[in-house]
Design an enzyme around this catalytic site. Structure first.
Site, PDB file in Angstrom:
ATOM      1  N   HIS A  69       0.838  -1.203   0.000  1.00  0.00           N
ATOM      2  CA  HIS A  69       0.000   0.000   0.000  1.00  0.00           C
ATOM      3  C   HIS A  69       0.868   1.247   0.000  1.00  0.00           C
ATOM      4  O   HIS A  69       1.785   1.374   0.812  1.00  0.00           O
ATOM      5  CB  HIS A  69      -0.921   0.005   1.234  1.00  0.00           C
ATOM      6  CG  HIS A  69      -2.123  -0.861   1.056  1.00  0.00           C
ATOM      7  ND1 HIS A  69      -3.278  -0.691   1.777  1.00  0.00           N
ATOM      8  CD2 HIS A  69      -2.351  -1.894   0.210  1.00  0.00           C
ATOM      9  CE1 HIS A  69      -4.165  -1.601   1.391  1.00  0.00           C
ATOM     10  NE2 HIS A  69      -3.624  -2.342   0.455  1.00  0.00           N
TER      11      HIS A  69
ATOM     12  N   TYR B  60      -9.417   5.683   7.188  1.00  0.00           N
ATOM     13  CA  TYR B  60      -9.625   6.036   8.596  1.00  0.00           C
ATOM     14  C   TYR B  60     -10.684   7.138   8.622  1.00  0.00           C
ATOM     15  O   TYR B  60     -10.537   8.142   7.915  1.00  0.00           O
ATOM     16  CB  TYR B  60      -8.329   6.569   9.223  1.00  0.00           C
ATOM     17  CG  TYR B  60      -7.254   5.518   9.448  1.00  0.00           C
ATOM     18  CD1 TYR B  60      -6.428   5.096   8.401  1.00  0.00           C
ATOM     19  CD2 TYR B  60      -7.051   4.953  10.700  1.00  0.00           C
ATOM     20  CE1 TYR B  60      -5.440   4.143   8.602  1.00  0.00           C
ATOM     21  CE2 TYR B  60      -6.055   3.995  10.912  1.00  0.00           C
ATOM     22  CZ  TYR B  60      -5.264   3.594   9.855  1.00  0.00           C
ATOM     23  OH  TYR B  60      -4.302   2.649  10.062  1.00  0.00           O
TER      24      TYR B  60
ATOM     25  N   PRO C  89      -4.572   0.701  18.611  1.00  0.00           N
ATOM     26  CA  PRO C  89      -4.276   0.226  17.254  1.00  0.00           C
ATOM     27  C   PRO C  89      -4.355   1.281  16.151  1.00  0.00           C
ATOM     28  O   PRO C  89      -4.021   1.002  15.001  1.00  0.00           O
ATOM     29  CB  PRO C  89      -5.345  -0.860  17.027  1.00  0.00           C
ATOM     30  CG  PRO C  89      -6.430  -0.558  17.990  1.00  0.00           C
ATOM     31  CD  PRO C  89      -5.800   0.115  19.162  1.00  0.00           C
TER      32      PRO C  89
ATOM     33  N   LYS D 212       0.671   0.109  15.006  1.00  0.00           N
ATOM     34  CA  LYS D 212       2.059  -0.005  15.463  1.00  0.00           C
ATOM     35  C   LYS D 212       2.364  -1.238  16.333  1.00  0.00           C
ATOM     36  O   LYS D 212       3.532  -1.581  16.537  1.00  0.00           O
ATOM     37  CB  LYS D 212       2.456   1.248  16.278  1.00  0.00           C
ATOM     38  CG  LYS D 212       2.658   2.467  15.438  1.00  0.00           C
ATOM     39  CD  LYS D 212       3.965   2.404  14.665  1.00  0.00           C
ATOM     40  CE  LYS D 212       3.932   3.154  13.369  1.00  0.00           C
ATOM     41  NZ  LYS D 212       3.752   2.356  12.154  1.00  0.00           N
TER      42      LYS D 212
ATOM     43  N   TYR E  18       3.996   6.423  10.237  1.00  0.00           N
ATOM     44  CA  TYR E  18       3.134   5.309   9.821  1.00  0.00           C
ATOM     45  C   TYR E  18       3.955   4.228   9.113  1.00  0.00           C
ATOM     46  O   TYR E  18       3.770   3.038   9.377  1.00  0.00           O
ATOM     47  CB  TYR E  18       2.006   5.815   8.909  1.00  0.00           C
ATOM     48  CG  TYR E  18       0.866   4.828   8.768  1.00  0.00           C
ATOM     49  CD1 TYR E  18      -0.295   4.960   9.526  1.00  0.00           C
ATOM     50  CD2 TYR E  18       0.956   3.738   7.894  1.00  0.00           C
ATOM     51  CE1 TYR E  18      -1.347   4.048   9.410  1.00  0.00           C
ATOM     52  CE2 TYR E  18      -0.082   2.821   7.770  1.00  0.00           C
ATOM     53  CZ  TYR E  18      -1.222   2.987   8.535  1.00  0.00           C
ATOM     54  OH  TYR E  18      -2.254   2.073   8.423  1.00  0.00           O
TER      55      TYR E  18
HETATM   56  P1  FAD Z   1       1.175 -11.603  21.727  1.00  0.00           P
HETATM   57  O1  FAD Z   1       0.746 -11.671  20.314  1.00  0.00           O
HETATM   58  O2  FAD Z   1       0.166 -11.242  22.750  1.00  0.00           O
HETATM   59  O3  FAD Z   1       1.785 -13.018  22.078  1.00  0.00           O
HETATM   60  C1  FAD Z   1       2.098 -13.409  23.385  1.00  0.00           C
HETATM   61  C2  FAD Z   1       2.002 -14.919  23.493  1.00  0.00           C
HETATM   62  O4  FAD Z   1       2.391 -15.311  24.810  1.00  0.00           O
HETATM   63  C3  FAD Z   1       0.576 -15.422  23.312  1.00  0.00           C
HETATM   64  O5  FAD Z   1       0.568 -16.461  22.365  1.00  0.00           O
HETATM   65  C4  FAD Z   1       0.162 -15.885  24.696  1.00  0.00           C
HETATM   66  O6  FAD Z   1      -0.750 -16.975  24.669  1.00  0.00           O
HETATM   67  C5  FAD Z   1       1.494 -16.274  25.304  1.00  0.00           C
HETATM   68  N1  FAD Z   1       1.517 -16.213  26.771  1.00  0.00           N
HETATM   69  C6  FAD Z   1       0.939 -15.300  27.578  1.00  0.00           C
HETATM   70  N2  FAD Z   1       1.159 -15.572  28.869  1.00  0.00           N
HETATM   71  C7  FAD Z   1       1.912 -16.693  28.887  1.00  0.00           C
HETATM   72  C8  FAD Z   1       2.449 -17.471  29.940  1.00  0.00           C
HETATM   73  N3  FAD Z   1       2.256 -17.142  31.216  1.00  0.00           N
HETATM   74  N4  FAD Z   1       3.155 -18.572  29.613  1.00  0.00           N
HETATM   75  C9  FAD Z   1       3.336 -18.932  28.315  1.00  0.00           C
HETATM   76  N5  FAD Z   1       2.841 -18.217  27.276  1.00  0.00           N
HETATM   77  C10 FAD Z   1       2.151 -17.111  27.553  1.00  0.00           C
HETATM   78  N6  FAD Z   1      -2.048  -4.306  16.581  1.00  0.00           N
HETATM   79  C11 FAD Z   1      -2.185  -3.664  15.431  1.00  0.00           C
HETATM   80  O7  FAD Z   1      -1.179  -3.126  14.955  1.00  0.00           O
HETATM   81  N7  FAD Z   1      -3.402  -3.620  14.801  1.00  0.00           N
HETATM   82  C12 FAD Z   1      -4.515  -4.246  15.316  1.00  0.00           C
HETATM   83  O8  FAD Z   1      -5.583  -4.227  14.731  1.00  0.00           O
HETATM   84  C13 FAD Z   1      -4.414  -4.911  16.537  1.00  0.00           C
HETATM   85  N8  FAD Z   1      -5.482  -5.520  17.112  1.00  0.00           N
HETATM   86  C14 FAD Z   1      -5.320  -6.149  18.320  1.00  0.00           C
HETATM   87  C15 FAD Z   1      -6.410  -6.766  18.943  1.00  0.00           C
HETATM   88  C16 FAD Z   1      -6.265  -7.396  20.187  1.00  0.00           C
HETATM   89  C17 FAD Z   1      -7.475  -8.045  20.847  1.00  0.00           C
HETATM   90  C18 FAD Z   1      -4.990  -7.421  20.818  1.00  0.00           C
HETATM   91  C19 FAD Z   1      -4.819  -8.089  22.171  1.00  0.00           C
HETATM   92  C20 FAD Z   1      -3.911  -6.821  20.178  1.00  0.00           C
HETATM   93  C21 FAD Z   1      -4.059  -6.175  18.945  1.00  0.00           C
HETATM   94  N9  FAD Z   1      -2.985  -5.571  18.299  1.00  0.00           N
HETATM   95  C22 FAD Z   1      -3.129  -4.929  17.126  1.00  0.00           C
HETATM   96  C23 FAD Z   1      -1.662  -5.583  18.833  1.00  0.00           C
HETATM   97  C24 FAD Z   1      -0.804  -6.688  18.216  1.00  0.00           C
HETATM   98  O9  FAD Z   1      -1.596  -7.806  17.915  1.00  0.00           O
HETATM   99  C25 FAD Z   1       0.251  -7.007  19.243  1.00  0.00           C
HETATM  100  O10 FAD Z   1       1.055  -5.852  19.402  1.00  0.00           O
HETATM  101  C26 FAD Z   1       1.126  -8.196  18.884  1.00  0.00           C
HETATM  102  O11 FAD Z   1       0.365  -9.388  18.935  1.00  0.00           O
HETATM  103  C27 FAD Z   1       2.300  -8.298  19.861  1.00  0.00           C
HETATM  104  O12 FAD Z   1       2.934  -9.526  19.707  1.00  0.00           O
HETATM  105  P2  FAD Z   1       3.586 -10.252  20.931  1.00  0.00           P
HETATM  106  O13 FAD Z   1       4.178 -11.484  20.356  1.00  0.00           O
HETATM  107  O14 FAD Z   1       4.451  -9.326  21.673  1.00  0.00           O
HETATM  108  O15 FAD Z   1       2.385 -10.607  21.919  1.00  0.00           O
HETATM  109  C1  PHB Z   2      -6.223  -4.014  10.748  1.00  0.00           C
HETATM  110  O1  PHB Z   2      -6.339  -4.283   9.545  1.00  0.00           O
HETATM  111  O2  PHB Z   2      -6.543  -4.831  11.622  1.00  0.00           O
HETATM  112  C2  PHB Z   2      -5.741  -2.680  11.143  1.00  0.00           C
HETATM  113  C3  PHB Z   2      -5.192  -1.834  10.196  1.00  0.00           C
HETATM  114  C4  PHB Z   2      -4.752  -0.579  10.562  1.00  0.00           C
HETATM  115  C5  PHB Z   2      -4.877  -0.169  11.876  1.00  0.00           C
HETATM  116  C6  PHB Z   2      -5.405  -1.023  12.822  1.00  0.00           C
HETATM  117  C7  PHB Z   2      -5.850  -2.293  12.456  1.00  0.00           C
HETATM  118  O3  PHB Z   2      -4.468   1.073  12.233  1.00  0.00           O
END
Ligand code: FAD
Ligand code: PHB
Length: 389
Positions: free
Chosen positions: A72, A200, A292, A296, A384
């Protein structure tokens, strides 16, 4: 059991760290509390910065990303009946890639399986000890059996609710937080996106976002109240409300259908410093959360992992601790800038329940300035598409 680095969590940060370390010959074990299918079923982020794409290439997990990801070159912002395009490519020469977090996770899991590196799924009751010694220990329960791994380092990649951050004594940890007075109601649907780029929307009824996962699958979000429950939102109600927040011209292109997934996420800004305690290092959501709006969250997890993997590789290849000692400062400098950007985008695009007439005028002025100033659009774009790392 013994390994060099125990990684807690098989989200994007844990899996990417595991892969980058494996490429450099560093041995890791990943402990994940959920099942593989559960992890793959979570619908989250969708936009990757070029830096994150580069890291996935380095990790040997970018083949499908390159064939299926959508490049994009800009986004649109809708306000007051008009749509304004921010042209990333023209302003900075950079682009972003639309590719779902679920797919990133699947590709990294496949790459890990291909090299035979161990992941323990459904590892329960993980506890960390001796973090300030040279031999940290990680205990967990697998199939009802108590297990223990001794290691050199622990990477807390276990998200906001994980055990990593909770293992840092309160006297050491400092946290900073802002909780927003609304959430995002998200819907995934097997229909082509409404437009080629993300839109947006700042609307009097609340924020909305039109996003996508592919040319046949769309992701939409609506700002909602924190006390609302997903069950109160039938698909029909969701499409009706989204249509009200779109301008009539673009609304005509909306293709609706049964939702494949529907969930509400609260919005929060959060940072835990200093991301290190003895031989425990935090990365990704374990250390910080962004709303979100700036896309980021996943990208910030990737940049943490870039710094941490380089530091650990340096430690094992030349014996230097410089990278590990400098990790918190280096990572936090970038994190705070992404926190600022995500807070600013959230502030500019949402309707705040407590907002005064003055606040509303400030928001309008902010958007008018953005739409009329190349400098302001360049500042948005730089953030961004991702600050350098
Ligand atoms: P996570 O993806 O949370 O992974 C952590 C892992 O650790 C999980 O698999 C969990 O099960 C595991 N874990 C937790 N506790 C334990 C434990 N005690 N022992 C063993 N394992 C454990 N970001 C965007 O940019 N756009 C979005 O639209 C967006 N939507 C989101 C929606 C939701 C509901 C959430 C929660 C987050 C969203 N995010 C979004 C943020 C993005 O998904 C996260 O920043 C990203 O997943 C971070 O990755 P991570 O690996 O650090 O953490
Ligand atoms: C998404 O596609 O889930 C998405 C994209 C852009 C954002 C947040 C979420 O800023």
């Amino acid at each position: 059991m013994r390994t060099q680095v125990v990684i807690i969590g098989s989200g994007p940060s844990g899996l990417l760290l595991g892969q980058l370390l494996a490429k450099a010959g560093v041995e890791t074990t990943i402990l994940e509390q959920k099942s593989k299918d559960y992890v793959l079923g979570r619908i989250r982020a969708g936009v990757l910065e070029q830096g994150a794409v580069g890291l996935l290439e380095e990790a040997g997990a970018a083949t499908r990303l390159h064939s299926e990801g959508l490049v994009h070159e800009g986004i649109e912002i809708a306000f007051d009946g008009a749509r304004h395009r921010v042209d990333f490519k023209a302003l900075t020469g950079k682009t972003v890639t639309v590719y779902g977090q679920t797919e990133v996770t699947r590709d990294l899991m496949d790459a890990r399986a291909a090299i035979g590196a161990p992941t323990v799924y459904e590892a329960l009751d993980v506890t960390l000890s001796d973090l300030e010694s040279e031999r940290p220990k990680v205990r967990y329960v697998e199939d009802g059996k108590d297990c223990e791994i001794e290691c050199d380092y622990v990477a807390g990649c276990d998200g906001f609710h994980g055990v990593g951050r909770r293992s840092i004594p309160e006297t050491v940890l400092r946290t900073y937080e802002r909780v927003y007075p609304f959430g995002w109601l998200g819907v995934l649907v097997e229909k082509p996106p409404i437009a080629h780029e993300l839109i947006y929307i700042n609307h009097a009824r609340g924020f909305a976002l039109c996003s996508m996962r592919s040319t046949t699958r769309s992701r939409y979000y609506l700002q909602c109240r924190l006390d609302e429950r997903v069950e109160e939102w039938s698909d029909d109600r969701f499409w009706e409300e989204l249509t009200r927040r779109l301008d009539p011209e673009i609304a005509r292109s909306l293709q609706t259908g049964p939702s494949i997934e529907k969930s509400i996420a609260p919005l929060r800004s959060f940072v835990a410093e200093p991301m290190r305690f003895g031989r425990l290092f935090l990365a990704g959501d374990a250390a910080h959360i962004v709303p979100p709006t700036g896309a980021k969250g996943l990208n910030l997890a990737a940049s943490d992992v870039a710094y941490l993997s380089r530091a650990l590789i340096e430690r094992y290849s030349v014996g230097s601790l410089e990278g590990l000692d400098g990790y918190p400062k280096k990572a936090l400098a970038r994190i705070w800038k992404a926190e600022r950007f995500s807070w600013w985008m959230t502030q500019m695009l949402h309707r705040f329940p407590e907002s005064s007439g003055f606040d509303q005028k400030m928001q309008t002025a902010e958007l008018d300035y953005l739409f009329s100033s190349k400098a302001a659009q360049t500042a948005l774009t730089e953030n961004y598409v991702g600050l350098p790392y």
